[in-house]
Design an enzyme around this catalytic site. Structure first.
Site, PDB file in Angstrom:
ATOM      1  N   TRP A 110       0.865  -1.184   0.000  1.00  0.00           N
ATOM      2  CA  TRP A 110       0.000   0.000   0.000  1.00  0.00           C
ATOM      3  C   TRP A 110       0.903   1.236   0.000  1.00  0.00           C
ATOM      4  O   TRP A 110       2.060   1.170   0.437  1.00  0.00           O
ATOM      5  CB  TRP A 110      -0.953   0.004   1.209  1.00  0.00           C
ATOM      6  CG  TRP A 110      -0.276  -0.009   2.556  1.00  0.00           C
ATOM      7  CD1 TRP A 110       0.007  -1.103   3.316  1.00  0.00           C
ATOM      8  CD2 TRP A 110       0.215   1.122   3.290  1.00  0.00           C
ATOM      9  NE1 TRP A 110       0.638  -0.734   4.479  1.00  0.00           N
ATOM     10  CE2 TRP A 110       0.774   0.631   4.491  1.00  0.00           C
ATOM     11  CE3 TRP A 110       0.229   2.503   3.069  1.00  0.00           C
ATOM     12  CZ2 TRP A 110       1.337   1.467   5.455  1.00  0.00           C
ATOM     13  CZ3 TRP A 110       0.802   3.345   4.025  1.00  0.00           C
ATOM     14  CH2 TRP A 110       1.348   2.819   5.205  1.00  0.00           C
TER      15      TRP A 110
ATOM     16  N   GLU B  30       7.547   7.812  14.220  1.00  0.00           N
ATOM     17  CA  GLU B  30       7.765   7.212  12.898  1.00  0.00           C
ATOM     18  C   GLU B  30       8.691   8.079  12.046  1.00  0.00           C
ATOM     19  O   GLU B  30       9.538   7.571  11.312  1.00  0.00           O
ATOM     20  CB  GLU B  30       6.429   7.055  12.151  1.00  0.00           C
ATOM     21  CG  GLU B  30       5.470   6.044  12.751  1.00  0.00           C
ATOM     22  CD  GLU B  30       5.866   4.597  12.476  1.00  0.00           C
ATOM     23  OE1 GLU B  30       6.800   4.371  11.686  1.00  0.00           O
ATOM     24  OE2 GLU B  30       5.246   3.699  13.068  1.00  0.00           O
TER      25      GLU B  30
ATOM     26  N   GLU C 228       8.873   1.230   6.242  1.00  0.00           N
ATOM     27  CA  GLU C 228       8.552   2.065   7.398  1.00  0.00           C
ATOM     28  C   GLU C 228       8.310   3.526   6.994  1.00  0.00           C
ATOM     29  O   GLU C 228       7.492   4.225   7.593  1.00  0.00           O
ATOM     30  CB  GLU C 228       9.700   2.018   8.430  1.00  0.00           C
ATOM     31  CG  GLU C 228       9.742   0.752   9.255  1.00  0.00           C
ATOM     32  CD  GLU C 228       8.690   0.739  10.352  1.00  0.00           C
ATOM     33  OE1 GLU C 228       8.146   1.800  10.696  1.00  0.00           O
ATOM     34  OE2 GLU C 228       8.394  -0.350  10.870  1.00  0.00           O
TER      35      GLU C 228
ATOM     36  N   HIS D 217       4.878   4.951   6.827  1.00  0.00           N
ATOM     37  CA  HIS D 217       4.065   5.168   8.032  1.00  0.00           C
ATOM     38  C   HIS D 217       4.038   6.647   8.424  1.00  0.00           C
ATOM     39  O   HIS D 217       2.975   7.230   8.636  1.00  0.00           O
ATOM     40  CB  HIS D 217       4.591   4.331   9.208  1.00  0.00           C
ATOM     41  CG  HIS D 217       4.604   2.856   8.932  1.00  0.00           C
ATOM     42  ND1 HIS D 217       5.166   1.935   9.782  1.00  0.00           N
ATOM     43  CD2 HIS D 217       4.126   2.137   7.880  1.00  0.00           C
ATOM     44  CE1 HIS D 217       5.026   0.722   9.280  1.00  0.00           C
ATOM     45  NE2 HIS D 217       4.408   0.824   8.126  1.00  0.00           N
TER      46      HIS D 217
ATOM     47  N   GLU E 171       8.903  -3.246  17.526  1.00  0.00           N
ATOM     48  CA  GLU E 171       7.901  -3.488  16.481  1.00  0.00           C
ATOM     49  C   GLU E 171       6.605  -3.984  17.109  1.00  0.00           C
ATOM     50  O   GLU E 171       5.519  -3.613  16.683  1.00  0.00           O
ATOM     51  CB  GLU E 171       8.418  -4.502  15.448  1.00  0.00           C
ATOM     52  CG  GLU E 171       9.591  -4.005  14.616  1.00  0.00           C
ATOM     53  CD  GLU E 171       9.224  -2.931  13.605  1.00  0.00           C
ATOM     54  OE1 GLU E 171       8.147  -2.339  13.682  1.00  0.00           O
ATOM     55  OE2 GLU E 171      10.046  -2.669  12.711  1.00  0.00           O
TER      56      GLU E 171
ATOM     57  N   THR F 166       4.910  -0.970  18.764  1.00  0.00           N
ATOM     58  CA  THR F 166       4.237  -0.068  17.811  1.00  0.00           C
ATOM     59  C   THR F 166       3.015  -0.751  17.201  1.00  0.00           C
ATOM     60  O   THR F 166       2.027  -0.088  16.897  1.00  0.00           O
ATOM     61  CB  THR F 166       5.186   0.422  16.693  1.00  0.00           C
ATOM     62  OG1 THR F 166       5.914  -0.686  16.196  1.00  0.00           O
ATOM     63  CG2 THR F 166       6.137   1.478  17.168  1.00  0.00           C
TER      64      THR F 166
ATOM     65  N   ASP G 167       1.611  -3.726   9.232  1.00  0.00           N
ATOM     66  CA  ASP G 167       3.025  -3.697   8.805  1.00  0.00           C
ATOM     67  C   ASP G 167       3.945  -3.970   9.996  1.00  0.00           C
ATOM     68  O   ASP G 167       4.920  -4.722   9.897  1.00  0.00           O
ATOM     69  CB  ASP G 167       3.394  -2.301   8.283  1.00  0.00           C
ATOM     70  CG  ASP G 167       3.201  -2.159   6.779  1.00  0.00           C
ATOM     71  OD1 ASP G 167       2.640  -3.073   6.153  1.00  0.00           O
ATOM     72  OD2 ASP G 167       3.629  -1.114   6.236  1.00  0.00           O
ATOM     73  N   GLU G 168       3.623  -3.316  11.121  1.00  0.00           N
ATOM     74  CA  GLU G 168       4.479  -3.470  12.314  1.00  0.00           C
ATOM     75  C   GLU G 168       4.507  -4.935  12.759  1.00  0.00           C
ATOM     76  O   GLU G 168       5.536  -5.453  13.171  1.00  0.00           O
ATOM     77  CB  GLU G 168       3.989  -2.593  13.474  1.00  0.00           C
ATOM     78  CG  GLU G 168       3.782  -1.121  13.159  1.00  0.00           C
ATOM     79  CD  GLU G 168       5.054  -0.336  12.894  1.00  0.00           C
ATOM     80  OE1 GLU G 168       6.115  -0.947  12.709  1.00  0.00           O
ATOM     81  OE2 GLU G 168       4.972   0.906  12.835  1.00  0.00           O
TER      82      GLU G 168
ATOM     83  N   HIS H 261       6.786  -6.870  10.540  1.00  0.00           N
ATOM     84  CA  HIS H 261       8.186  -6.572  10.896  1.00  0.00           C
ATOM     85  C   HIS H 261       8.576  -7.243  12.212  1.00  0.00           C
ATOM     86  O   HIS H 261       9.687  -7.743  12.356  1.00  0.00           O
ATOM     87  CB  HIS H 261       8.399  -5.057  10.997  1.00  0.00           C
ATOM     88  CG  HIS H 261       8.226  -4.346   9.693  1.00  0.00           C
ATOM     89  ND1 HIS H 261       7.975  -2.999   9.598  1.00  0.00           N
ATOM     90  CD2 HIS H 261       8.279  -4.808   8.422  1.00  0.00           C
ATOM     91  CE1 HIS H 261       7.872  -2.661   8.333  1.00  0.00           C
ATOM     92  NE2 HIS H 261       8.051  -3.739   7.590  1.00  0.00           N
TER      93      HIS H 261
HETATM   94 FE   LIG Z   1       8.058  -0.491  12.828  1.00  0.00          FE
HETATM   95 FE   LIG Z   2       6.363   2.140  11.714  1.00  0.00          FE
END
Ligand SMILES: [Fe+2]
Ligand SMILES: [Fe+2]
Length: 394
Positions: free
Chosen positions: A92, A135, A173, A176, A226, A229, A258-259, A262
């Protein structure tokens, strides 16, 4: 806005007073003289020396021979970690969640964002801005990983698996902060200039998270962060939904996922380190937890509030976006994820570290329960420059 100090121990207590413009908002002087530059350099030097006094940074703590472990893990990480990166074409992008500026409906869509944002309380925006600022200090986090022995990107375009991961992770990242920044700009609820100053200060200050150029500690730290977050963005998503802003909930939820991906990658690296080098890994883990995991934006400053990070953290705690309970949850989750209690063949030091880690979660919770029950906290409010100096309860 009024600046207020609540602690004498603040590292930033030597800052110069802000300048008020005729609109009542805090702003920087139009011209920056040589004296200002010298003051700023001195400010940074003073800050760094205060940090060093409190927690003297240690460098190169990993024995040289352990670098080979990371060389040897190269084929494993290519096969098992690089697949956690998503191809750019499948990722995205911030624009997927934002009004398209070339269309006629742009202004209406912006208006919709602004109407929905009106339903969100100031305290929510303080947390969202704090998350966004965190971020946006991404250069500091990439620097942290690239300072780690055995895995650093030696040429800035190195073809090693470790370097490909770090650049790819950074690139993911980067979306974000971009997305949250653009959303906050369009919301009309926050003082972008003060937020931008906070980001610039934070990147300029760096961070002292005590990972010692040591990739064991670095990967333990990133695993923890990670997940932290993931929890924090997940909670901002839930709250946005509660306040009726489904669009913002989707933004925060997408970042949270996403976090999570990760976190899965970093915790898999640590899982492997536990497999190939359990004793050193558990000692590194215990050491990180003894020093406590310091949040990456702990040197946050807006040119005005000398305890900005503490204030932001207290609002995040009160609103339930990131709490002491979450800290204990993350620790216990990782202890279980890495099956720390089941490790065998450890040295006597390793066994002590194992016992410490397996009993730490409950101890943090007991301490938290005790402080909740015994510490009377005055219902204090603090002005935040990010929301034009409006006051928010801590
Ligand atoms: Fe992250
Ligand atoms: Fe992030």
């Amino acid at each position: 806005m009024a600046c207020r100090m609540t602690s004498n121990t603040c590292l930033l207590s030597f800052s110069t007073p802000p300048i008020k413009s005729n609109k009542g908002r805090t702003s920087s002087p139009a011209k920056v003289s040589m004296v200002d530059t010298v003051t700023q350099v001195k400010t940074v030097e003073k800050l760094l020396s205060a940090i060093h006094k409190k927690n003297k940074p240690v460098t190169q703590s990993m024995p040289r021979e352990k670098r080979e472990i990371f060389d040897n893990l190269e084929p494993w990480m290519r096969e098992n970690i690089l697949p956690f990166l998503k191809p750019v074409e499948k990722c995205w992008q911030p624009q997927d969640f934002l009004p398209e500026p070339s269309t006629e409906g742009f202004y209406d869509q912006v208006q919709e964002i602004r109407l929905r944002a009106k339903e969100l309380p100031d305290e929510y925006f303080v947390c969202l801005v704090g998350d966004m600022v965190t971020e946006e200090a991404l250069p500091t986090y990439q620097t942290l990983i690239n300072n780690s022995d055995g895995i650093r990107d030696l040429t800035n375009c190195s073809p090693t698996g470790w370097a490909i991961w770090t650049r790819g992770w950074t690139a993911e990242e980067n979306r974000h902060g971009d997305l949250l920044n653009k959303y906050l700009y369009l919301s009309g609820r926050v003082d972008m200039k003060m937020i931008e100053k906070t980001v610039q200060y934070l990147i300029g200050f760096g961070m002292n998270v005590m990972v010692e150029n040591n990739p064991y500690k670095g990967f333990l730290y990133t695993s923890f962060q990670e997940r932290a977050t993931f929890i924090s963005h997940g909670n901002t998503a839930s709250l946005a939904k509660k306040y009726g802003d489904v669009n913002l909930a989707q933004i925060c939820g997408t970042i949270a996922s996403d976090e999570k991906r990760h976190e899965n990658a970093y915790s898999k690296i640590v899982e492997k380190l536990f497999e190939v080098d359990p004793d050193y890994t558990i000692l590194a883990f215990a050491d990180m937890m003894q020093k406590r995991i310091v949040m990456p934006a702990h040197l946050m400053y807006d040119g005005c509030d000398n305890n900005l990070f503490e204030h932001f953290s207290l609002v995040a705690q009160r609103t339930g976006i990131y709490t002491a309970k979450d800290y204990a949850d993350v620790l216990e989750f990782l202890v279980a994820r890495w099956k720390v209690a089941n490790l065998t063949g450890l040295s006597s030091e390793g066994k002590k570290a194992q016992e410490y880690l397996c009993t730490l979660g409950p101890r943090i919770r007991r301490l938290e329960d005790w402080s909740q029950n015994h510490v009377y906290r005055e219902k204090e409010t603090i002005p935040f420059s990010w929301i034009y100096g409006r006051e928010v309860q801590l």
